[in-house]
Structure formats: structure tokens, C-alpha cells
Scaffold this motif. Sequence first.
Motif, PDB file in Angstrom:
ATOM      1  N   GLY A  41     -52.051 -53.096  30.247  1.00 37.75           N
ATOM      2  CA  GLY A  41     -52.901 -52.889  29.061  1.00 37.75           C
ATOM      3  C   GLY A  41     -51.999 -52.699  27.853  1.00 37.75           C
ATOM      4  N   TYR A  42     -52.578 -52.169  26.759  1.00 40.94           N
ATOM      5  CA  TYR A  42     -51.780 -52.008  25.537  1.00 40.94           C
ATOM      6  C   TYR A  42     -50.517 -51.175  25.787  1.00 40.94           C
ATOM      7  N   THR A  43     -50.663 -50.074  26.557  1.00 43.41           N
ATOM      8  CA  THR A  43     -49.513 -49.180  26.740  1.00 43.41           C
ATOM      9  C   THR A  43     -48.376 -49.908  27.449  1.00 43.41           C
ATOM     10  N   GLY A  44     -48.704 -50.533  28.588  1.00 46.70           N
ATOM     11  CA  GLY A  44     -47.670 -51.224  29.352  1.00 46.70           C
ATOM     12  C   GLY A  44     -47.075 -52.383  28.574  1.00 46.70           C
ATOM     13  N   LEU A  61     -45.841 -55.090  36.266  1.00 52.50           N
ATOM     14  CA  LEU A  61     -46.730 -55.302  37.407  1.00 52.50           C
ATOM     15  C   LEU A  61     -48.148 -54.860  37.047  1.00 52.50           C
ATOM     16  N   GLU A  62     -49.077 -55.773  37.098  1.00 52.23           N
ATOM     17  CA  GLU A  62     -50.486 -55.462  36.811  1.00 52.23           C
ATOM     18  C   GLU A  62     -51.277 -55.648  38.118  1.00 52.23           C
ATOM     19  N   ALA A  63     -52.084 -54.621  38.459  1.00 46.28           N
ATOM     20  CA  ALA A  63     -52.829 -54.659  39.722  1.00 46.28           C
ATOM     21  C   ALA A  63     -53.897 -55.747  39.719  1.00 46.28           C
ATOM     22  N   GLY A  64     -54.521 -55.950  38.575  1.00 50.46           N
ATOM     23  CA  GLY A  64     -55.591 -56.937  38.483  1.00 50.46           C
ATOM     24  C   GLY A  64     -55.190 -58.029  37.505  1.00 50.46           C
ATOM     25  N   GLY A  69     -58.223 -53.899  31.883  1.00 49.54           N
ATOM     26  CA  GLY A  69     -58.558 -52.468  31.936  1.00 49.54           C
ATOM     27  C   GLY A  69     -59.282 -52.087  30.652  1.00 49.54           C
ATOM     28  N   ALA A  70     -59.132 -50.848  30.228  1.00 51.28           N
ATOM     29  CA  ALA A  70     -59.808 -50.389  29.003  1.00 51.28           C
ATOM     30  C   ALA A  70     -59.423 -51.266  27.815  1.00 51.28           C
ATOM     31  N   SER A  71     -58.197 -51.789  27.822  1.00 45.43           N
ATOM     32  CA  SER A  71     -57.704 -52.536  26.659  1.00 45.43           C
ATOM     33  C   SER A  71     -58.515 -53.793  26.365  1.00 45.43           C
ATOM     34  N   GLY A  72     -59.124 -54.371  27.382  1.00 47.67           N
ATOM     35  CA  GLY A  72     -59.875 -55.608  27.143  1.00 47.67           C
ATOM     36  C   GLY A  72     -61.371 -55.394  27.037  1.00 47.67           C
ATOM     37  N   ASN A  74     -62.839 -52.444  25.198  1.00 47.25           N
ATOM     38  CA  ASN A  74     -63.216 -51.318  24.322  1.00 47.25           C
ATOM     39  C   ASN A  74     -63.991 -51.763  23.078  1.00 47.25           C
ATOM     40  N   GLY A  75     -64.326 -50.779  22.247  1.00 43.63           N
ATOM     41  CA  GLY A  75     -65.105 -51.062  21.055  1.00 43.63           C
ATOM     42  C   GLY A  75     -64.343 -51.805  19.973  1.00 43.63           C
ATOM     43  N   GLY A  76     -63.021 -51.901  20.143  1.00 42.92           N
ATOM     44  CA  GLY A  76     -62.211 -52.619  19.160  1.00 42.92           C
ATOM     45  C   GLY A  76     -62.047 -51.881  17.849  1.00 42.92           C
ATOM     46  N   GLN A  77     -62.381 -50.600  17.837  1.00 44.07           N
ATOM     47  CA  GLN A  77     -62.329 -49.826  16.593  1.00 44.07           C
ATOM     48  C   GLN A  77     -60.926 -49.289  16.373  1.00 44.07           C
ATOM     49  N   MET A  78     -60.374 -49.598  15.236  1.00 45.19           N
ATOM     50  CA  MET A  78     -59.052 -49.069  14.870  1.00 45.19           C
ATOM     51  C   MET A  78     -59.293 -47.841  14.004  1.00 45.19           C
ATOM     52  N   ARG A 213     -50.693 -54.886  42.701  1.00 43.40           N
ATOM     53  CA  ARG A 213     -50.931 -53.432  42.567  1.00 43.40           C
ATOM     54  C   ARG A 213     -49.793 -52.633  43.175  1.00 43.40           C
ATOM     55  N   VAL A 214     -49.295 -51.700  42.434  1.00 45.48           N
ATOM     56  CA  VAL A 214     -48.268 -50.799  42.962  1.00 45.48           C
ATOM     57  C   VAL A 214     -48.972 -49.762  43.827  1.00 45.48           C
ATOM     58  N   SER A 215     -48.576 -49.729  45.110  1.00 49.70           N
ATOM     59  CA  SER A 215     -49.244 -48.819  46.041  1.00 49.70           C
ATOM     60  C   SER A 215     -48.409 -47.575  46.293  1.00 49.70           C
ATOM     61  N   GLN A 367     -59.414 -42.981  21.805  1.00 52.18           N
ATOM     62  CA  GLN A 367     -58.751 -43.453  20.595  1.00 52.18           C
ATOM     63  C   GLN A 367     -57.412 -44.082  20.985  1.00 52.18           C
ATOM     64  N   GLY A 368     -57.510 -45.170  21.743  1.00 45.24           N
ATOM     65  CA  GLY A 368     -56.305 -45.762  22.308  1.00 45.24           C
ATOM     66  C   GLY A 368     -56.091 -47.217  21.939  1.00 45.24           C
ATOM     67  N   VAL A 369     -56.697 -47.660  20.821  1.00 43.65           N
ATOM     68  CA  VAL A 369     -56.373 -49.017  20.365  1.00 43.65           C
ATOM     69  C   VAL A 369     -55.055 -48.994  19.582  1.00 43.65           C
ATOM     70  N   LEU A 370     -54.842 -47.941  18.802  1.00 45.35           N
ATOM     71  CA  LEU A 370     -53.655 -47.903  17.935  1.00 45.35           C
ATOM     72  C   LEU A 370     -52.460 -47.167  18.545  1.00 45.35           C
TER      73      LEU A 370
HETATM   74  C1  LIG Z   1     -65.664 -48.736  26.912  1.00 44.18           C
HETATM   75  C2  LIG Z   1     -64.469 -48.275  26.122  1.00 44.18           C
HETATM   76  C3  LIG Z   1     -64.538 -48.247  24.737  1.00 44.18           C
HETATM   77  C4  LIG Z   1     -63.433 -47.816  23.993  1.00 44.18           C
HETATM   78  N1  LIG Z   1     -63.476 -47.941  22.632  1.00 44.18           N
HETATM   79  C5  LIG Z   1     -62.372 -47.645  21.915  1.00 44.18           C
HETATM   80  C6  LIG Z   1     -62.346 -47.905  20.518  1.00 44.18           C
HETATM   81  O1  LIG Z   1     -63.279 -48.463  19.950  1.00 44.18           O
HETATM   82  N2  LIG Z   1     -61.240 -47.527  19.821  1.00 44.18           N
HETATM   83  C7  LIG Z   1     -60.169 -46.951  20.430  1.00 44.18           C
HETATM   84  O2  LIG Z   1     -59.204 -46.619  19.730  1.00 44.18           O
HETATM   85  N3  LIG Z   1     -60.137 -46.779  21.774  1.00 44.18           N
HETATM   86  C8  LIG Z   1     -61.190 -47.126  22.528  1.00 44.18           C
HETATM   87  N4  LIG Z   1     -61.157 -46.983  23.879  1.00 44.18           N
HETATM   88  C9  LIG Z   1     -59.921 -46.485  24.516  1.00 44.18           C
HETATM   89  C10 LIG Z   1     -58.866 -47.575  24.684  1.00 44.18           C
HETATM   90  O3  LIG Z   1     -59.459 -48.763  25.121  1.00 44.18           O
HETATM   91  C11 LIG Z   1     -57.821 -47.111  25.702  1.00 44.18           C
HETATM   92  O4  LIG Z   1     -57.318 -45.841  25.321  1.00 44.18           O
HETATM   93  C12 LIG Z   1     -56.643 -48.068  25.815  1.00 44.18           C
HETATM   94  O5  LIG Z   1     -57.084 -49.379  26.027  1.00 44.18           O
HETATM   95  C13 LIG Z   1     -55.710 -47.637  26.951  1.00 44.18           C
HETATM   96  O6  LIG Z   1     -54.766 -48.658  27.159  1.00 44.18           O
HETATM   97  P1  LIG Z   1     -53.829 -48.568  28.418  1.00 44.18           P
HETATM   98  O7  LIG Z   1     -52.927 -49.730  28.405  1.00 44.18           O
HETATM   99  O8  LIG Z   1     -53.194 -47.227  28.461  1.00 44.18           O
HETATM  100  O9  LIG Z   1     -54.819 -48.635  29.662  1.00 44.18           O
HETATM  101  P2  LIG Z   1     -55.574 -49.902  30.284  1.00 44.18           P
HETATM  102  O10 LIG Z   1     -55.901 -50.908  29.286  1.00 44.18           O
HETATM  103  O11 LIG Z   1     -56.702 -49.375  31.129  1.00 44.18           O
HETATM  104  O12 LIG Z   1     -54.498 -50.544  31.233  1.00 44.18           O
HETATM  105  C14 LIG Z   1     -54.091 -49.931  32.438  1.00 44.18           C
HETATM  106  C15 LIG Z   1     -53.777 -51.053  33.394  1.00 44.18           C
HETATM  107  O13 LIG Z   1     -53.104 -50.510  34.534  1.00 44.18           O
HETATM  108  C16 LIG Z   1     -53.474 -51.273  35.659  1.00 44.18           C
HETATM  109  N5  LIG Z   1     -53.182 -50.491  36.852  1.00 44.18           N
HETATM  110  C17 LIG Z   1     -53.794 -49.362  37.292  1.00 44.18           C
HETATM  111  N6  LIG Z   1     -53.242 -48.959  38.460  1.00 44.18           N
HETATM  112  C18 LIG Z   1     -52.265 -49.839  38.748  1.00 44.18           C
HETATM  113  C19 LIG Z   1     -51.337 -49.949  39.843  1.00 44.18           C
HETATM  114  N7  LIG Z   1     -51.336 -49.065  40.837  1.00 44.18           N
HETATM  115  N8  LIG Z   1     -50.458 -50.981  39.828  1.00 44.18           N
HETATM  116  C20 LIG Z   1     -50.424 -51.883  38.804  1.00 44.18           C
HETATM  117  N9  LIG Z   1     -51.304 -51.817  37.754  1.00 44.18           N
HETATM  118  C21 LIG Z   1     -52.197 -50.809  37.733  1.00 44.18           C
HETATM  119  C22 LIG Z   1     -54.966 -51.502  35.452  1.00 44.18           C
HETATM  120  O14 LIG Z   1     -55.445 -52.578  36.208  1.00 44.18           O
HETATM  121  C23 LIG Z   1     -55.031 -51.739  33.954  1.00 44.18           C
HETATM  122  O15 LIG Z   1     -55.009 -53.103  33.615  1.00 44.18           O
HETATM  123  C24 LIG Z   1     -62.260 -47.376  24.658  1.00 44.18           C
HETATM  124  C25 LIG Z   1     -62.185 -47.414  26.051  1.00 44.18           C
HETATM  125  C26 LIG Z   1     -63.283 -47.867  26.780  1.00 44.18           C
HETATM  126  C27 LIG Z   1     -63.178 -47.933  28.276  1.00 44.18           C
END
Ligand SMILES: Cc1cc2nc3c(=O)[nH]c(=O)nc-3n(C[C@H](O)[C@H](O)[C@H](O)COP(=O)(O)OP(=O)(O)OC[C@H]3O[C@@H](n4cnc5c(N)ncnc54)[C@H](O)[C@@H]3O)c2cc1C
Length: 425
Positions: A41-44, A61-64, A69-72, A74-78, A213-215, A367-370
Motif C-alpha cells: 500500500g502507500y506505506t510500503g 512482498l505483497e500478500a494480495g 488494501g486500504a490504499s486502493g 479509501n475516500g481519497g480525501q487529502m 504473503r509473508v507467513s 487519515q492515511g492518504v498523506l
Molecule cells: C474505507 C476507507 C476509507 C478511508 N478514507 C480515507 C480518506 O478519505 N483519507 C485518508 O487520509 N485516509 C483514509 N483511509 C485510510 C487510508 O486508506 C489508510 O490509512 C492507508 O491507505 C494505509 O496505507 P498502508 O499502506 O499503510 O496500508 P494498506 O493500503 O492496507 O496496505 C497494506 C498492505 O499489506 C498487505 N499485507 C498484509 N499482510 C501481509 C503479509 N503478511 N505479507 C505481505 N503483505 C501483506 C495487504 O495485502 C495490503 O495490501 C481510509 C481507509 C479505508 C479502509
Amino acid sequence: MSFNSGLGMERSYYTATANPFTPAPKLEGEAQADVVVIGGGYTGLHAALNAAERGFSVILLEAGRIGWGASGRNGGQMIPGWRKGTGDLIARYGESKARTLFDLALEARALTSERIEKHNIQCDLRTNGHLTLATKPSDPSWMRDEAETLARVMNYTRTRVLSADEAAAAVEAPGFHGAFLDEGGGHLHPLNYALGLAEAARNAGVQLYEDSRVSRLETQSGVVAHTAQGVVRARYGVLACDALLGDLEPRLASRIMPVANYLVATEPLAQSLIANDHAVSDSRFVVNYFRMSADNRLIFGGGERYTPDPPADIAAFAQKHMLSIFPQLANARIDYAWGGLVSISMTRMPHIGRMGDLFYAHGYSGQGVLIPALAGKVIAEAMRGTAERLDILASIAPPEFPGGAMLRSPLYVLGMLWYALRDRL
Ligand SMILES: Cc1cc2nc3c(=O)[nH]c(=O)nc-3n(C[C@H](O)[C@H](O)[C@H](O)COP(=O)(O)OP(=O)(O)OC[C@H]3O[C@@H](n4cnc5c(N)ncnc54)[C@H](O)[C@@H]3O)c2cc1C
């Protein structure tokens, strides 16, 4: 079905309008890199991109599927800043540290735009600001305080409070008591932003793997990540799994808690409901949030659910909340409905830091888009030996949920239901 599909992701508006992306292979066999990033997702992706730009070899390494995940979803709000307002930050951390934290959040906002521009990411970026609508008559009072504190303490003058009439002109929704406008906000197509980052990471030399997926993790010396068919040995690891972390790293699991949240996208509307194309939320504890898409649909999220099972009808669940704000949409067709898991922390501040050679960042609390643009950069800086900024972020680590990973859910549900009830009253 991939690890991070489900809750309607296959049928989401974002999937239907995703930019082309060549799938990454599955990890098979043994591999070695300076850095292994777990989670796409955004963090990785930001961590991987920043590490690669600093000369590290990186395997992600992405499990799916990347971005699913949440990154694809969300509400898209910055929304600039942190999930907690400036008054809260000052009360909790004191003025000087609150200022440092606020500056870091502004850097996250700037880094996000820079990435989109630098890599030419086509993600419908709009930068007309973020609006918080005042649900309660008392809201404009704290909104004025917040705008004043932002200007005086943070030297941030891009916010102002709108009157009830101005709010009604900004959003075609009746009954709000005013609004708080932050001109630094905006919105984007979240999945296309993630896919663009992945493409940029690929171009920077990051080796991407999906369906991997990392197990199991070994973290005694360096980091070893095991998948069903492969293993990666690295000097450093980055755990970027957010709400989908599960029990992969039990030492971290009790700091965050997954909560499901649901969205709908209407059919394209004849007219926009948001005059200046702001991203909009309301001030309720269980927040409603919405914006217009590039093709003039209302994308609306609202109403959390604290049970693990999704509602039988996601569209009807989110539509009910939408109609409470936009009754005029009673006859608008719902073309898409989906949900996702938000990871929240006790303090609503993220949990970012390191345990030996393993770095982590999660718990952005809606609040995890930015912020991930900053988290990824700061983690890569620390790998290169400059840990000052990581230490600042690590110093605000949220406490564990009461009851730990096992009991956090039932206790938390009780607490949230209480606040949701207060919203209704
Ligand atoms: C419905 C919804 C609405 C939201 N709306 C907003 C918004 O409008 N504005 C905002 O600022 N934030 C919003 N957020 C929050 C924001 O989307 C998240 O904080 C942000 O996307 C987190 O990014 P991430 O990369 O940390 O996590 P993710 O995008 O969830 O990525 C984590 C990834 O890790 C992978 N993973 C998990 N376990 C394993 C494993 N064992 N091995 C390998 N890969 C693994 C998952 O498959 C996933 O792809 C929203 C979230 C949701 C769910």
C-alpha cells in the motif's frame, strides 16, 4: 480471490477505473536484498521508493494485489495535519513538539504532491481544499479556535471558518451550522495513486512481488521473510501491513485495531453537489465523508461497523448514511459499493518506529492518504543512519488497546458504540 480482495473491492468504482498495471510475479525460491518491504500500500510503496532512491536494493512482498488494501479503497480525501486537531496536539505534547509534528504533517502533504508530479501519476488530483461541515451548533466555536491556533502557533494561515450560509453554498446539503475550510486539502483517485507509486518504485529498481504473503518473520539479525514458496533475507525490513497485519508480528498487533468502513459511488450526476470540488467530511464522531469523482459521481463513505462481518447489503448500508445528508439523491442509482478496513490507534496518532532492524508504520486512524509519504521517507532516512525524525514519530507511539490483541475488540466496540450514540443524541 486474492488476500486483500473482498468487501466488494472487485466491484469498486476504483477497480472499474484503474489505470493499467502489469501484475507482479509471485516470489519463488530464495532472494536477497538490502531491504524487504512487507505490504504494497502507500506505506510500503513510499518506503520502498525512498529506500531505492537512497541506493538500497529493495524487494517488496505483497500478500494480495498491490494497492488493494486500504490504499486502493479509501475516500481519497487529502486532509492536511493529523487525525487529532492542533489543540489536542498542544495539550498532549506541548507547543514546541506539537509544532514539530504539524510541520512533519505539512511535509507529508507536500511530498504527496511532489510524488504525483515527479512520476506523472494520473490520479485525478484536485487541490481545492478540504471542508469539515459543522454538524452541531457548537462546532463553529471549536473551529474558530482551531483556525486561530493554527495561524498563531503553527503559522498556518490556509484555514478559515465558513458561516452556515457559506457552507450551504459550498455543499448542497441542508442543516449544517458552518464549516472549517483547509485550503491545503484536496482529493485523488486512491487506487491510481497507489498503482502510480508502484510503477515509480518499479522504475527505481524495486522488485515487486504479488500473491506473496509473508507467513513468518525472523528478526534476530537482519530480517528474514518467509512466504509459502520463497524466502527473502535482508539487512532491514519494513512492516507496512496496516489493518491487515493479523498476527504476523504479535508485538505490534495490540497497538492498532481494524474497523470496517463502507462507501458508495452514485451514477454520474447532472450537477455537482460540491461547488468548489472540495473534499468534504462532517464533524460527527462516526464521520461521513464525500467528494465528487472526476466523472461527477458522488463518492460517499459513512457509518462504521464494529462487527467483523460485512452488512448483507453494503450499498444499502452506506446509502442510508448518504441520504441522511443528501435526501435529494433518493432516486440516484448506486453504481458501486465496497468497503475496507481502517486501522485505528488509541490516540488516533499513527504507530511508527523500529524494533531492531524491523521498521513499521501503521494506525493512521482514517487519515492515511498523506502521512505514508512522510513515514516512508523517514524510515529510509533512518536506514541511512539519520534517525532523528523517526525518533520524533516513534516518541508519540500510541499505547496498547486495553485487553491487548485478544480483548481489544469487544472493549473497543463498547466504547465506540457509546460515541456513536452520542452522535445520534
Ligand atoms: C474505507 C476507507 C476509507 C478511508 N478514507 C480515507 C480518506 O478519505 N483519507 C485518508 O487520509 N485516509 C483514509 N483511509 C485510510 C487510508 O486508506 C489508510 O490509512 C492507508 O491507505 C494505509 O496505507 P498502508 O499502506 O499503510 O496500508 P494498506 O493500503 O492496507 O496496505 C497494506 C498492505 O499489506 C498487505 N499485507 C498484509 N499482510 C501481509 C503479509 N503478511 N505479507 C505481505 N503483505 C501483506 C495487504 O495485502 C495490503 O495490501 C481510509 C481507509 C479505508 C479502509
